[in-house]
Write a protein that holds these residues in place. Structure first.
Motif, short mmCIF file in Angstrom:
data_model
loop_
_atom_site.label_atom_id
_atom_site.label_comp_id
_atom_site.label_asym_id
_atom_site.label_seq_id
_atom_site.Cartn_x
_atom_site.Cartn_y
_atom_site.Cartn_z
N TYR A 179 0.94 -1.21 -0.02
CA TYR A 179 -0.09 0.07 0.11
C TYR A 179 0.85 1.29 -0.11
O TYR A 179 0.34 2.27 -0.28
CB TYR A 179 -0.91 0.04 1.30
N ARG A 180 2.19 1.02 0.29
CA ARG A 180 2.98 2.30 0.09
C ARG A 180 3.56 2.25 -1.01
O ARG A 180 4.77 1.92 -1.10
CB ARG A 180 4.08 2.10 1.46
N GLY A 181 3.04 3.15 -1.96
CA GLY A 181 3.44 3.07 -3.35
C GLY A 181 5.01 3.66 -3.36
O GLY A 181 5.38 4.50 -2.57
N GLY A 182 5.86 3.21 -3.98
CA GLY A 182 7.53 3.76 -4.19
C GLY A 182 8.26 3.20 -2.84
O GLY A 182 9.51 3.70 -2.85
N ASP A 183 7.78 2.91 -2.07
CA ASP A 183 8.57 2.30 -0.71
C ASP A 183 9.56 1.36 -1.36
O ASP A 183 9.28 0.58 -2.20
CB ASP A 183 7.52 1.63 0.29
N ASP A 184 10.64 1.34 -0.72
CA ASP A 184 11.87 0.62 -0.83
C ASP A 184 11.48 -0.97 -0.36
O ASP A 184 12.08 -2.06 -1.07
CB ASP A 184 13.03 0.93 -0.01
N PHE A 185 10.77 -1.04 0.60
CA PHE A 185 10.65 -2.48 0.99
C PHE A 185 9.90 -3.37 -0.20
O PHE A 185 10.52 -4.26 -0.37
CB PHE A 185 9.60 -2.55 2.40
N THR A 186 8.77 -3.06 -0.55
CA THR A 186 8.21 -3.74 -1.66
C THR A 186 9.26 -3.72 -2.92
O THR A 186 9.12 -4.99 -3.40
CB THR A 186 6.81 -3.05 -2.12
N ASP A 243 -7.26 -0.71 0.43
CA ASP A 243 -6.59 -0.51 1.74
C ASP A 243 -6.88 0.80 2.05
O ASP A 243 -6.91 1.84 0.90
CB ASP A 243 -4.94 -0.96 1.52
N THR A 244 -6.97 1.36 3.34
CA THR A 244 -7.28 2.69 3.60
C THR A 244 -5.94 3.70 2.97
O THR A 244 -6.22 4.78 2.82
CB THR A 244 -7.54 2.98 5.26
N GLU A 245 -4.73 3.05 3.11
CA GLU A 245 -3.72 3.96 2.92
C GLU A 245 -3.26 3.46 1.13
O GLU A 245 -3.88 2.29 0.79
CB GLU A 245 -2.35 3.33 3.45
N GLY A 246 -2.62 4.32 0.53
CA GLY A 246 -2.39 3.94 -0.93
C GLY A 246 -3.12 4.66 -1.95
O GLY A 246 -4.00 5.02 -1.63
N ARG A 247 -2.56 4.50 -2.97
CA ARG A 247 -3.19 4.97 -4.14
C ARG A 247 -4.26 4.04 -4.64
O ARG A 247 -4.40 2.91 -4.31
CB ARG A 247 -2.12 5.09 -5.34
N ARG A 248 -5.38 4.65 -5.42
CA ARG A 248 -6.37 3.92 -5.98
C ARG A 248 -6.16 4.01 -7.44
O ARG A 248 -6.80 4.87 -8.27
CB ARG A 248 -7.65 4.18 -5.33
N ARG A 249 -5.57 2.99 -7.97
CA ARG A 249 -5.32 3.15 -9.51
C ARG A 249 -6.72 2.75 -10.34
O ARG A 249 -7.03 3.08 -11.34
CB ARG A 249 -4.00 2.25 -9.92
N LEU A 250 -7.33 1.58 -9.58
CA LEU A 250 -8.39 1.08 -10.24
C LEU A 250 -9.76 1.85 -9.81
O LEU A 250 -9.78 2.54 -8.70
CB LEU A 250 -8.62 -0.34 -9.83
N GLN A 251 -10.66 2.00 -10.87
CA GLN A 251 -11.88 2.45 -10.49
C GLN A 251 -12.85 1.37 -10.21
O GLN A 251 -13.38 0.62 -11.03
CB GLN A 251 -12.55 3.49 -11.50
N LEU A 252 -13.36 1.40 -8.69
CA LEU A 252 -14.05 0.17 -8.60
C LEU A 252 -15.15 0.73 -7.75
O LEU A 252 -15.21 1.73 -7.18
CB LEU A 252 -13.23 -0.96 -7.68
#
Ligand SMILES: Cc1ncc(COP(=O)(O)O)c(C=O)c1O
Length: 385
Positions: A179-186, A243-252
């Protein structure tokens, strides 16, 4: 009476349950199609663990199958076996135990290869049954829950692949915080698995199924749906939640509406106290309604004195503390409401609609827990089957 669009068309029929969740299977199919278009040419595995997050595994699976889903993912054997009747591949994404293997192999469930011991047990049982079991290597790149640690994977995969009776057709990992876009971990998880897949490919070891993305990754790490990956796994997004955090790329759109009925309407005098703990005192005489749903049905206790429900599309704030079976609301916005009227606890249309995510935020949790918390008493009603 029908004032201001206040619709009583479904009311006062004895067939209505007290609490129910309307699950719109057309919206489910729309969500799936939108996801398919977004991640193509990668394909979508529908994750239906825990009864499709509590919404009902078989009805959800049938609707998805009719929309073209080609593969299901689940957490454990019972869930897998229930889905087999649809005739599509079913894959356990979690762990398997030795005593579960005979049945699973006989029924052709795709198994997780989580370590050497499990892989050997699968191989032995498959040979005993004179068959070939199918498995996907589960690689632990940072989830820390199950699977082959990334560092051990190159050697272990090479040796497990040689076991008889075992077709190693896939490889996958799972992200704990995509859910953390751009994060190093993922990104490190992704890089690690990508390197492993490419290194093995150089040795001629090619897996037909390569998957990593969950819903969070589809939204926040679009590269997880691109080569070398050719499948994504989604659960919560199919239900139209994020998820409550993060980007919503999909329109659902959310597929669910949780409803109940008004069972009492009284006008109480100023100073009356409401509910356990007497946490609310009426500031003036007002119409007070009692609805037939409480925390046993999945309403978060955190709605007490904070949330609202909708009656006739109008907001009715929760007053006092929720109890197990009932919740008390102010009817000042809709004094004409009568017992039997339909109440929307979660969902609804327009600006007042109550989202799963808003409940999650109020409760200090994530949307998964909200959807999985509808009680046994809540009837699952499917529309647009
Ligand atoms: C291994 C695995 N893959 C995919 C998913 C689907 O996750 P989501 O519902 O966030 O899409 C889950 C669910 O937690 C999972 O455990």
């Amino acid at each position: 009476m029908n004032r201001g669009g206040y619709n009583r068309s479904r009311m006062n029929t004895s067939s209505l349950p007290r609490v129910w969740v309307d699950i719109d299977l057309q919206i489910l199919r729309d969500n799936y199609h939108h996801m398919v278009e977004t991640v193509a040419p990668a394909r979508v595995m529908a994750v239906l663990k825990a009864e499709a997050y509590g919404l009902g595994c078989l009805p959800i699976a049938r609707a998805l199958a009719s929309a073209g889903v080609a593969r299901f993912g689940v957490a454990e054997p019972n869930e897998a076996c229930r889905l087999l009747e649809l005739g599509l591949p079913v894959q356990i994404l979690g762990a398997v135990l030795p005593d579960e293997l005979p049945d699973l192999i006989r029924q052709g469930v795709v198994l997780p290869l989580t370590d050497a011991t499990v892989a050997q047990a699968i191989s032995r049982e498959a040979q005993r049954q004179h068959t070939t079991a199918r498995g996907h290597f589960k690689i632990d790149t940072g989830m820390g829950r199950l699977g082959i640690p990334l560092g051990e994977a190159p050697a272990l995969i090479r040796s497990i692949r040689r076991l008889p009776g075992l077709a190693c057709e896939g490889i996958y990992t799972h992200f704990p915080m995509a859910y953390r876009g751009g994060d190093d971990f993922t990104q490190r998880q992704l890089d690690g698995l990508t390197r492993l897949i490419l290194e093995l490919e150089q040795d001629g070891i090619v897996f037909e199924y390569r998957h990593a993305a969950n819903s969070d990754a589809i939204n926040n790490f679009p590269q997880t749906a691109r080569p070398p990956f050719n499948w994504v796994r989604s659960g919560i997004n199919l239900h139209g939640s994020f998820d409550t955090e993060g980007r919503r790329r999909l329109q659902l759109r959310s597929i669910l509406t949780l409803k109940t009925r008004l069972v009492a309407r009284r006008t109480l005098p100023e100073g009356s106290t409401i509910g356990y703990g007497a946490t609310y005192r009426l500031p003036r005489a007002m119409p007070v309604g009692t609805i037939s749903a409480g925390y046993a049905d999945g309403l978060p206790l955190a709605l007490s004195n904070r949330g609202y429900v909708l009656i006739g599309g109008r907001t009715c704030p929760v007053i006092g503390r929720l109890s197990m079976d009932y919740t008390t609301v102010s009817l000042e916005q809709i004094p004409e409401a009568v017992p039997g009227d339909e109440v929307v606890c979660l969902g609804g249309a327009g600006p007042q609609a109550i989202s799963v995510e808003s409940w999650a935020q109020l409760k200090g949790t994530h949307p998964y827990e909200i959807i999985c918390s509808f009680g046994n008493r809540v009837k699952r009603c499917y529309t647009n089957a």
